[in-house]
Design an enzyme around this catalytic site. Structure first.
Site, PDB file in Angstrom:
ATOM      1  N   CYS A 105      18.887-118.934   3.133  1.00  0.00           N
ATOM      2  CA  CYS A 105      18.598-118.904   1.699  1.00  0.00           C
ATOM      3  C   CYS A 105      17.304-119.672   1.458  1.00  0.00           C
ATOM      4  O   CYS A 105      16.772-120.323   2.334  1.00  0.00           O
ATOM      5  CB  CYS A 105      19.718-119.569   0.923  1.00  0.00           C
ATOM      6  SG  CYS A 105      21.337-118.901   1.304  1.00  0.00           S
ATOM      7  N   ARG A 142      13.556-114.955   2.313  1.00  0.00           N
ATOM      8  CA  ARG A 142      14.619-115.693   3.041  1.00  0.00           C
ATOM      9  C   ARG A 142      16.005-115.220   2.639  1.00  0.00           C
ATOM     10  O   ARG A 142      16.993-115.549   3.299  1.00  0.00           O
ATOM     11  CB  ARG A 142      14.487-117.190   2.770  1.00  0.00           C
ATOM     12  CG  ARG A 142      13.188-117.826   3.218  1.00  0.00           C
ATOM     13  CD  ARG A 142      13.094-119.268   2.778  1.00  0.00           C
ATOM     14  NE  ARG A 142      14.114-120.070   3.387  1.00  0.00           N
ATOM     15  CZ  ARG A 142      13.974-120.703   4.561  1.00  0.00           C
ATOM     16  NH1 ARG A 142      12.834-120.582   5.206  1.00  0.00           N
ATOM     17  NH2 ARG A 142      14.946-121.414   5.068  1.00  0.00           N
ATOM     18  N   TRP A 187      21.128-115.475   0.567  1.00  0.00           N
ATOM     19  CA  TRP A 187      21.571-114.478   1.541  1.00  0.00           C
ATOM     20  C   TRP A 187      23.035-114.813   1.765  1.00  0.00           C
ATOM     21  O   TRP A 187      23.359-115.835   2.368  1.00  0.00           O
ATOM     22  CB  TRP A 187      20.776-114.571   2.827  1.00  0.00           C
ATOM     23  CG  TRP A 187      21.133-113.519   3.822  1.00  0.00           C
ATOM     24  CD1 TRP A 187      21.001-112.171   3.669  1.00  0.00           C
ATOM     25  CD2 TRP A 187      21.690-113.710   5.131  1.00  0.00           C
ATOM     26  NE1 TRP A 187      21.420-111.518   4.801  1.00  0.00           N
ATOM     27  CE2 TRP A 187      21.848-112.439   5.703  1.00  0.00           C
ATOM     28  CE3 TRP A 187      22.045-114.816   5.867  1.00  0.00           C
ATOM     29  CZ2 TRP A 187      22.360-112.251   6.983  1.00  0.00           C
ATOM     30  CZ3 TRP A 187      22.561-114.655   7.139  1.00  0.00           C
ATOM     31  CH2 TRP A 187      22.716-113.373   7.676  1.00  0.00           C
ATOM     32  N   ASN A 242      21.634-124.335   1.387  1.00  0.00           N
ATOM     33  CA  ASN A 242      21.352-123.382   2.471  1.00  0.00           C
ATOM     34  C   ASN A 242      22.102-123.904   3.683  1.00  0.00           C
ATOM     35  O   ASN A 242      21.993-125.069   4.046  1.00  0.00           O
ATOM     36  CB  ASN A 242      19.845-123.319   2.746  1.00  0.00           C
ATOM     37  CG  ASN A 242      19.522-122.354   3.888  1.00  0.00           C
ATOM     38  OD1 ASN A 242      20.299-121.441   4.163  1.00  0.00           O
ATOM     39  ND2 ASN A 242      18.406-122.577   4.572  1.00  0.00           N
ATOM     40  N   GLY A 243      22.911-123.029   4.319  1.00  0.00           N
ATOM     41  CA  GLY A 243      23.675-123.438   5.498  1.00  0.00           C
ATOM     42  C   GLY A 243      25.129-123.031   5.317  1.00  0.00           C
ATOM     43  O   GLY A 243      25.463-122.202   4.476  1.00  0.00           O
ATOM     44  N   GLU A 293      11.621-103.339  21.196  1.00  0.00           N
ATOM     45  CA  GLU A 293      11.040-103.821  19.935  1.00  0.00           C
ATOM     46  C   GLU A 293      10.730-102.660  19.006  1.00  0.00           C
ATOM     47  O   GLU A 293      10.978-102.739  17.803  1.00  0.00           O
ATOM     48  CB  GLU A 293       9.784-104.646  20.213  1.00  0.00           C
ATOM     49  CG  GLU A 293       9.086-105.176  18.975  1.00  0.00           C
ATOM     50  CD  GLU A 293       9.984-106.051  18.089  1.00  0.00           C
ATOM     51  OE1 GLU A 293      11.085-106.426  18.530  1.00  0.00           O
ATOM     52  OE2 GLU A 293       9.601-106.314  16.952  1.00  0.00           O
ATOM     53  N   LYS A 311      12.339-102.355  15.210  1.00  0.00           N
ATOM     54  CA  LYS A 311      11.486-102.185  14.024  1.00  0.00           C
ATOM     55  C   LYS A 311      11.942-100.985  13.202  1.00  0.00           C
ATOM     56  O   LYS A 311      12.081-101.057  11.996  1.00  0.00           O
ATOM     57  CB  LYS A 311      10.017-102.000  14.452  1.00  0.00           C
ATOM     58  CG  LYS A 311       9.353-103.240  14.982  1.00  0.00           C
ATOM     59  CD  LYS A 311       8.908-104.201  13.905  1.00  0.00           C
ATOM     60  CE  LYS A 311       9.784-105.352  13.554  1.00  0.00           C
ATOM     61  NZ  LYS A 311      10.441-106.205  14.450  1.00  0.00           N
ATOM     62  N   GLU A 352      15.511-101.680  11.573  1.00  0.00           N
ATOM     63  CA  GLU A 352      15.711-102.711  10.541  1.00  0.00           C
ATOM     64  C   GLU A 352      14.983-102.400   9.237  1.00  0.00           C
ATOM     65  O   GLU A 352      15.371-102.920   8.194  1.00  0.00           O
ATOM     66  CB  GLU A 352      15.323-104.090  11.054  1.00  0.00           C
ATOM     67  CG  GLU A 352      13.893-104.310  11.418  1.00  0.00           C
ATOM     68  CD  GLU A 352      13.663-105.752  11.870  1.00  0.00           C
ATOM     69  OE1 GLU A 352      14.351-106.673  11.430  1.00  0.00           O
ATOM     70  OE2 GLU A 352      12.751-105.944  12.685  1.00  0.00           O
ATOM     71  N   HIS A 405      22.576 -91.329  33.567  1.00  0.00           N
ATOM     72  CA  HIS A 405      23.882 -91.880  33.960  1.00  0.00           C
ATOM     73  C   HIS A 405      24.853 -91.929  32.779  1.00  0.00           C
ATOM     74  O   HIS A 405      25.653 -92.842  32.665  1.00  0.00           O
ATOM     75  CB  HIS A 405      23.688 -93.274  34.572  1.00  0.00           C
ATOM     76  CG  HIS A 405      22.870 -93.247  35.815  1.00  0.00           C
ATOM     77  ND1 HIS A 405      23.356 -92.791  37.023  1.00  0.00           N
ATOM     78  CD2 HIS A 405      21.560 -93.546  36.019  1.00  0.00           C
ATOM     79  CE1 HIS A 405      22.396 -92.844  37.929  1.00  0.00           C
ATOM     80  NE2 HIS A 405      21.290 -93.293  37.363  1.00  0.00           N
ATOM     81  N   LYS A 431      14.848-113.467   6.695  1.00  0.00           N
ATOM     82  CA  LYS A 431      13.742-113.755   7.603  1.00  0.00           C
ATOM     83  C   LYS A 431      14.177-114.635   8.766  1.00  0.00           C
ATOM     84  O   LYS A 431      13.706-114.469   9.867  1.00  0.00           O
ATOM     85  CB  LYS A 431      12.608-114.432   6.856  1.00  0.00           C
ATOM     86  CG  LYS A 431      11.366-114.678   7.693  1.00  0.00           C
ATOM     87  CD  LYS A 431      10.815-113.396   8.293  1.00  0.00           C
ATOM     88  CE  LYS A 431       9.642-113.631   9.198  1.00  0.00           C
ATOM     89  NZ  LYS A 431       9.274-112.409   9.944  1.00  0.00           N
TER      90      LYS A 431
HETATM   91  C1  AGP Z   1      12.684-109.300  13.768  1.00  0.00           C
HETATM   92  O1  AGP Z   1      11.987-108.227  13.130  1.00  0.00           O
HETATM   93  C2  AGP Z   1      13.967-109.609  13.085  1.00  0.00           C
HETATM   94  N1  AGP Z   1      13.702-109.961  11.730  1.00  0.00           N
HETATM   95  C3  AGP Z   1      14.856-110.578  13.828  1.00  0.00           C
HETATM   96  O2  AGP Z   1      15.343-109.889  14.959  1.00  0.00           O
HETATM   97  C4  AGP Z   1      14.218-111.896  14.332  1.00  0.00           C
HETATM   98  O3  AGP Z   1      13.300-111.621  15.375  1.00  0.00           O
HETATM   99  C5  AGP Z   1      15.337-112.774  14.908  1.00  0.00           C
HETATM  100  O4  AGP Z   1      16.239-113.068  13.868  1.00  0.00           O
HETATM  101  C6  AGP Z   1      14.825-114.072  15.525  1.00  0.00           C
HETATM  102  O5  AGP Z   1      14.166-114.827  14.544  1.00  0.00           O
HETATM  103  P1  AGP Z   1      13.272-116.078  15.026  1.00  0.00           P
HETATM  104  O6  AGP Z   1      12.170-115.531  15.868  1.00  0.00           O
HETATM  105  O7  AGP Z   1      12.777-116.708  13.751  1.00  0.00           O
HETATM  106  O8  AGP Z   1      14.160-116.998  15.814  1.00  0.00           O
END
Ligand code: AGP
Length: 612
Positions: free
Chosen positions: A2, A27, A76, A102-103, A484, A488, A491, A507, A607
């Site tokens: 958050c 966030r 969040w 936050n937490g 990766e 992308k 997400e 396989h 994020k």
């Molecule tokens: C990446 O596009 C994602 N948002 C997510 O997988 C991110 O890489 C992952 O949560 C790790 O975050 P960090 O690098 O801040 O630890």
């Protein structure tokens, strides 16, 4: 994760809080709220489900909430669905105390039962409301909010960044931190708290990062800090050296596109500041040649895209160092009794430096005696502070939830670490080292050239944006890069996709390939190009639609079989994924754009994931 912001000064707090929350919305964006206390001790809480704009419209951009002291929150959801009641701030039963958090409070159920037995009635399903009511319970004992805060901190378990205001103290508010980021910003006659610098950079560059167990009392005149023993402490101030424009869109439609375009410059800043006389150097690394030679195994521990950096790094580091490299998902590492010891180097990769899974894995590895070297983008973040060594990626603030420039700078740094170690270990010949260095110096320019002409990628996105399932196939470094590319796409466009080692397809999974299945065939790893071609034929034989990615020198060969081909410039194999990932980022971006997705703030994501 958050976003928290707090303000006290001489200006009206509400507009400042809304502006700060707008910069923190990446966030978390399920709901938002503010609490403001006026000079006559009137405490107002305004909050709503949905994006920040909904709240801003309700309070007329903040104009309808009076007061020069307040806290704000963008959420969040973890405990309790996103709705008005579960939104923060949470207000105590007596209406005197408001809290943003936050937490996660691990023992909130038992505390809620304790408070219910004392007659407290709860409005929400959140763990945060328990903190608010517990503060109220202790505040009722002696009407001292400072004492109440410390009593609560001694009872709650879990992670917290807290902003706390009390109607009886209209001139100051409190903040507390444990395992969730929180910083204090120092202004002229005004002071702030924030989850990260982007929320307050337009007001001040002078900040102090709170450590676990610390409490701050913030007034317009100044800030006092205390440790968990209630002893006053002094905090070092840091000065932020990037400007507010770095955290703004700069004319781009989305932060993600801006950050894709910023990659060449981010790589220059990250890499070139660590090259002297054509050699890589890392100043203030605490480990020297003796230790590097003693390393028996390297672990790379991370989550998500940072984990994907590790997957590419494994291939490159094992080639450069001839030492075993194991890449581990942080969330798995901590529960697999890892064979880590004092001869293990654990490289922790994290953009935010706050990912709880990664932090927990770091602590596990540290307990087992490993040396922790982290690659982090956010200066002063928790992971950076708990590492034995930290190498910062100078990517600047990355706002889009889907990482791009942080991924790219992490990857370059990891490769440079391989060069640095390889040079010390003597496992990289001078010729090989110089060849890699030559391509490292050219990498940003080659990437810039690619970014000058992206029309073909937009065209391919328009061909394929309606697919419901996509396979990324590749071998070796192409497979690692494909992980990766697949993430992308998933997400931000919500299209299901998976990355598969091409050789493994037959396989089992190849049974899913049918007429019209989109397969993105990655063929940039030159030593296995012929194998990549045979896999293309394999899937085409089952009716797949193939979109290929290969280097300029192999385009004509690829075009013999595939009509739609994306190309990247040639580079050393070490850096080929750094170039190849860019078209995959752009493909995901334009597909998501055509699908009308919220590219910078995808559903269900945040994020940095600061919960388990
Ligand atoms: C990446 O596009 C994602 N948002 C997510 O997988 C991110 O890489 C992952 O949560 C790790 O975050 P960090 O690098 O801040 O630890």
């Amino acid at each position: 994760m958050c976003g928290i912001v707090g303000y006290v000064g001489s200006d009206q707090a509400a507009p400042i809080l809304l502006d700060g929350l707008a910069r923190l919305e990446y966030r978390g964006y399920d709901s938002a709220g503010i609490a403001v206390v006026s000079e006559n001790k009137e405490l107002q809480v305004k909050k709503s489900k949905g994006r920040l704009q909904v709240l801003s419209d309700i309070i007329n951009g903040g104009k309808s909430v009076e007061g020069v002291l307040g806290i704000g929150h963008t959420r969040w959801a973890t405990h309790g669905e996103p709705n008005d009641v579960n939104a923060h701030p949470h207000l105590s039963q007596d209406g005197k105390i408001a809290v943003v958090h936050n937490g996660i409070i691990e023992n909130y159920v038992e505390l809620r039962d304790f408070l219910k037995a004392k007659g407290y009635v709860f409005q929400s399903e959140t763990d945060t409301e328990v903190v608010t009511q517990l503060l109220s319970f202790y505040y009722a004992e002696d009407s001292d909010i400072f004492n109440a805060v410390f009593k609560v901190l001694r009872r709650i378990e879990g992670a917290y960044a807290l902003g706390i205001i009390c109607a009886d103290c209209p001139d100051r508010f409190l903040a507390a931190r444990k395992d969730a980021p929180l910083l204090v910003g120092f202004g002229e006659g005004e002071n702030f708290i924030a989850s990260d610098v982007t929320a307050i950079i337009k007001h001040t560059r002078e900040v102090a990062y709170m450590e676990d167990g610390e409490v701050a009392v913030i007034s317009a005149e100044g800030v006092s800090f205390y440790n968990i023993m209630e002893q006053p402490i002094e905090k070092e101030h840091s000065t932020i050296d990037w400007d507010v424009s770095a955290a703004e869109k700069g004319g781009y439609a989305h932060f993600m596109l801006k950050e894709i375009m910023e990659q060449p410059e981010a790589i220059r800043k990250t890499a070139f500041s660590r090259i002297r006389d054509n050699k890589v150097f890392f100043e203030d690394l605490s480990i020297g040649a003796e230790y590097i030679k003693s390393i028996s195994k390297i672990y790379i521990v991370a989550c998500g895209s940072s984990y994907h950096v590790g997957m590419v790094g494994k291939y490159n580091l094992e080639r450069m160092l001839r030492k075993p490299v194991e890449v581990c998902l942080a969330s798995e590492f901590r529960y697999c009794d890892p064979l880590v010891d004092d001869k293990s180097l654990v490289i922790v990769i994290s953009q935010s430096g706050e990912t709880l899974d990664t932090m927990a894995a770091l602590r596990e590895a540290k307990n087992l005696g490993a040396h922790i070297l982290s690659i982090v983008n956010v200066v002063g973040s928790s992971i950076a502070r708990e590492s034995d060594d930290v190498i910062y990626t100078w990517a600047g603030p990355e706002i889009a939830v889907a990482t791009t420039k942080a991924y790219s700078t992490q990857l370059v740094l990891l490769n440079m670490l391989g060069m640095y170690f390889g040079d010390i270990l003597g496992t990289l010949s001078k010729e090989e080292y110089d060849a890699i260095m030559g391509e490292l110096l050219l990498l940003p320019t080659k990437m810039e050239k690619m970014l000058e002409d992206i029309e073909d990628i937009k065209h391919f996105a328009s061909d394929y944006f309606n697919h419901s399932s996509v396979f990324f196939i590749g071998r070796n470094l192409d497979y690692a890069m494909g992980l990766e590319g697949s993430l992308k796409l998933k997400e931000i466009s919500y299209i299901h996709s998976e990355a598969y080692a091409s050789g493994e397809l037959k396989h089992g999974t190849i049974s899913l390939i049918e007429k019209g299945t989109l397969v993105i065939a990655l063929g940039t790893y030159a030593p296995l190009f012929d194998k990549a071609m045979s896999n293309v034929v394999e899937v085409q034989a089952r009716g797949a639609d193939v979109l290929a990615l290969t280097t300029e020198s192999n385009v004509s060969e690829m075009r013999k079989t595939v009509e739609n081909v994306m190309t990247v410039p040639e580079s050393h194999t070490i850096f080929q994924p750094s170039l190849g990932v860019v078209p995959l980022q752009l493909f995901a971006y334009y597909v998501a754009l055509l699908r009308g997705c919220d590219i910078d703030k995808p559903r269900n994501l945040a994020k940095s994931v600061t919960v388990e």
